[in-house]
Design a protein around this motif. Structure first.
Motif, PDB file in Angstrom:
ATOM      1  N   ILE A 168       0.808  -1.110  -0.041  1.00  0.00           N
ATOM      2  CA  ILE A 168      -0.096  -0.052  -0.029  1.00  0.00           C
ATOM      3  C   ILE A 168       0.738   1.323   0.028  1.00  0.00           C
ATOM      4  N   LEU A 169       0.555   2.356  -0.807  1.00  0.00           N
ATOM      5  CA  LEU A 169       1.295   3.423  -0.832  1.00  0.00           C
ATOM      6  C   LEU A 169       0.163   4.605  -0.728  1.00  0.00           C
ATOM      7  N   THR A 170       0.765   5.544   0.029  1.00  0.00           N
ATOM      8  CA  THR A 170      -0.115   6.775   0.293  1.00  0.00           C
ATOM      9  C   THR A 170       0.560   7.827   0.286  1.00  0.00           C
ATOM     10  N   LYS A 171       0.016   9.200  -0.377  1.00  0.00           N
ATOM     11  CA  LYS A 171       0.794  10.208  -0.376  1.00  0.00           C
ATOM     12  C   LYS A 171      -0.271  11.478   0.232  1.00  0.00           C
ATOM     13  N   PHE A 172       0.252  12.270   1.116  1.00  0.00           N
ATOM     14  CA  PHE A 172      -0.510  13.520   1.264  1.00  0.00           C
ATOM     15  C   PHE A 172       0.440  14.512   1.690  1.00  0.00           C
ATOM     16  N   TRP A 173       0.266  15.742   1.293  1.00  0.00           N
ATOM     17  CA  TRP A 173       0.773  16.937   1.357  1.00  0.00           C
ATOM     18  C   TRP A 173       2.237  16.568   0.448  1.00  0.00           C
ATOM     19  N   ARG A 174       3.158  16.580   1.538  1.00  0.00           N
ATOM     20  CA  ARG A 174       4.657  16.633   0.571  1.00  0.00           C
ATOM     21  C   ARG A 174       5.238  14.804   1.341  1.00  0.00           C
ATOM     22  N   VAL A 175       4.366  14.191   2.066  1.00  0.00           N
ATOM     23  CA  VAL A 175       4.855  13.001   2.775  1.00  0.00           C
ATOM     24  C   VAL A 175       4.347  11.725   1.992  1.00  0.00           C
ATOM     25  N   SER A 176       4.996  10.886   1.899  1.00  0.00           N
ATOM     26  CA  SER A 176       4.717   9.427   1.350  1.00  0.00           C
ATOM     27  C   SER A 176       5.100   8.455   1.999  1.00  0.00           C
ATOM     28  N   LEU A 177       4.113   7.468   2.510  1.00  0.00           N
ATOM     29  CA  LEU A 177       4.209   6.661   3.156  1.00  0.00           C
ATOM     30  C   LEU A 177       3.902   4.949   2.604  1.00  0.00           C
ATOM     31  N   GLY A 178       4.796   4.173   2.596  1.00  0.00           N
ATOM     32  CA  GLY A 178       4.571   2.921   2.009  1.00  0.00           C
ATOM     33  C   GLY A 178       4.850   1.613   3.043  1.00  0.00           C
ATOM     34  N   ILE A 179       3.845   0.655   2.853  1.00  0.00           N
ATOM     35  CA  ILE A 179       4.230  -0.779   3.348  1.00  0.00           C
ATOM     36  C   ILE A 179       3.962  -1.679   2.413  1.00  0.00           C
ATOM     37  N   SER A 180       5.136  -2.742   2.489  1.00  0.00           N
ATOM     38  CA  SER A 180       4.810  -3.883   1.570  1.00  0.00           C
ATOM     39  C   SER A 180       5.089  -5.138   2.425  1.00  0.00           C
ATOM     40  N   VAL A 181       4.486  -6.187   1.942  1.00  0.00           N
ATOM     41  CA  VAL A 181       4.524  -7.520   2.765  1.00  0.00           C
ATOM     42  C   VAL A 181       5.235  -8.593   1.569  1.00  0.00           C
ATOM     43  N   LEU A 182       6.206  -9.131   1.717  1.00  0.00           N
ATOM     44  CA  LEU A 182       6.822  -9.980   0.695  1.00  0.00           C
ATOM     45  C   LEU A 182       7.018 -11.370   1.111  1.00  0.00           C
ATOM     46  N   ASN A 183       6.697 -12.289   0.179  1.00  0.00           N
ATOM     47  CA  ASN A 183       6.681 -13.712   0.464  1.00  0.00           C
ATOM     48  C   ASN A 183       6.084 -14.008   1.637  1.00  0.00           C
ATOM     49  N   ILE A 184       4.562 -13.810   1.400  1.00  0.00           N
ATOM     50  CA  ILE A 184       3.665 -13.993   2.418  1.00  0.00           C
ATOM     51  C   ILE A 184       3.274 -15.558   2.713  1.00  0.00           C
ATOM     52  N   LEU A 185       3.433 -16.306   1.940  1.00  0.00           N
ATOM     53  CA  LEU A 185       3.271 -17.921   2.000  1.00  0.00           C
ATOM     54  C   LEU A 185       4.547 -18.381   2.336  1.00  0.00           C
ATOM     55  N   GLN A 186       5.560 -17.937   2.366  1.00  0.00           N
ATOM     56  CA  GLN A 186       6.737 -18.337   2.696  1.00  0.00           C
ATOM     57  C   GLN A 186       7.092 -19.818   2.040  1.00  0.00           C
ATOM     58  N   PRO A 187       7.336 -19.704   0.728  1.00  0.00           N
ATOM     59  CA  PRO A 187       7.248 -21.181  -0.097  1.00  0.00           C
ATOM     60  C   PRO A 187       8.521 -21.981   0.389  1.00  0.00           C
ATOM     61  N   ASP A 188       8.108 -23.263   0.369  1.00  0.00           N
ATOM     62  CA  ASP A 188       9.367 -24.163   0.606  1.00  0.00           C
ATOM     63  C   ASP A 188      10.188 -24.500  -0.751  1.00  0.00           C
ATOM     64  N   ILE A 189      11.324 -23.888  -0.778  1.00  0.00           N
ATOM     65  CA  ILE A 189      12.164 -24.232  -1.870  1.00  0.00           C
ATOM     66  C   ILE A 189      13.230 -25.225  -1.593  1.00  0.00           C
ATOM     67  N   GLY A 190      13.217 -25.937  -0.691  1.00  0.00           N
ATOM     68  CA  GLY A 190      14.223 -27.043  -0.200  1.00  0.00           C
ATOM     69  C   GLY A 190      14.336 -28.189  -1.152  1.00  0.00           C
ATOM     70  N   LEU A 191      15.523 -28.595  -1.439  1.00  0.00           N
ATOM     71  CA  LEU A 191      15.768 -29.861  -2.369  1.00  0.00           C
ATOM     72  C   LEU A 191      15.552 -31.115  -1.449  1.00  0.00           C
ATOM     73  N   LYS A 192      16.242 -31.138  -0.256  1.00  0.00           N
ATOM     74  CA  LYS A 192      15.950 -32.437   0.416  1.00  0.00           C
ATOM     75  C   LYS A 192      15.174 -32.218   1.867  1.00  0.00           C
ATOM     76  N   THR A 193      15.718 -30.804   2.323  1.00  0.00           N
ATOM     77  CA  THR A 193      14.719 -30.800   3.936  1.00  0.00           C
ATOM     78  C   THR A 193      14.171 -29.513   3.575  1.00  0.00           C
ATOM     79  N   GLU A 194      13.282 -29.043   4.714  1.00  0.00           N
ATOM     80  CA  GLU A 194      12.477 -27.717   4.427  1.00  0.00           C
ATOM     81  C   GLU A 194      13.464 -26.566   4.161  1.00  0.00           C
TER      82      GLU A 194
END
Length: 253
Positions: A168-194
């Protein structure tokens, strides 16, 4: 000598911990990199999906971005590169984006991310965005007997997973605020173990100071990111940067 070598080998194994180095922020884009990877509250070019997917909602015309970066140049026998290509296509119903990244240690390891993004302006100064992305990494083995017999690579040499990001990104007057959440599901990319990709939470703020002398759009910014691997202590990073333009053609960061 044999006993001493065995002792140090066992000590190293016992002290080994999970590092979870995959898919960390490595500085995508010259603009964000020039600001010390401080881009969550700005995110107004084609690389925005990699920082805050809501940012592509600010783009009014079709925009593309490409990058190639060779890391640690000058170190013999080390060939580390990172590349990405991005396209943003704005419409009346929102902005669509497509991004591909490549991080490679040539001859040994490759890491790729494929993103499809969408952002919608909830109000004149507030946008919401989402990524659907596929993370994959692969190892390149030589033909030595030890490599072929390694139990980690017995069944496969690559793995991947799907996860969404939100921002989410919001701007008011001269201020800009942003929040992001990445890799929400935390996928398992392990070959042999988690081996799960840690979720990353970013908060960013920026303030437009306006013009000063011959400089325009002087914008200092600060980012705070939180990354918590499953078996490791959390990592909090604080970064800051500033951007200044001259006649909207030349910038200093």
């Amino acid at each position: 000598i044999i006993l001493l070598t065995t002792y140090y080998l066992l000590l190293t194994i016992l002290l080994t911990t999970y590092c979870f180095p995959a898919f960390q922020d490595t500085g995508w884009g010259a603009r964000a990199g020039g600001m010390g990877n401080t881009f969550t509250a700005i995110a107004d070019d084609a690389s925005a999906s990699l920082w805050n997917p809501a940012g592509i909602g600010q783009i009014e015309l079709i925009e593309t971005s490409f990058m190639y970066n060779k890391l640690f140049m000058g170190i013999e026998d080390v060939n580390l590169t990172q590349m990405f290509g991005a396209l943003v296509y704005p419409t009346k119903s929102g902005a669509f984006g497509f991004t591909i990244t490549d991080f490679s240690f040539w001859g040994y390891y490759k890491e790729n991310t494929f993103l499809a993004s969408y952002a919608y302006n909830l109000a004149e100064a507030c946008s919401l965005g989402i990524n659907l992305k596929y993370l994959t990494h692969s190892y390149i083995l030589d033909n030595s007997p030890d490599s072929m017999k390694d139990p980690v690579f017995k069944d496969k040499t690559s793995a991947g997973g799907i996860t969404p990001d939100i921002g989410i990104l919001t701007k008011f007057w001269r201020v800009s605020l942003g929040i992001s959440v990445l890799n929400i599901l935390q996928p398992d990319i392990g070959l042999k173990t988690e081996d799960r990709v840690p979720m990353i939470i970013k908060f960013g703020s920026a303030y437009n100071l306006g013009n000063l002398l011959f400089l325009e759009k002087i914008v200092p910014a600060v980012d705070v990111s939180y990354r918590k691997p499953k078996y490791n202590a959390s990592a909090i990073k604080i970064s800051g940067g500033i951007e200044m333009w001259y006649k909207e053609k030349l910038s200093l960061r």
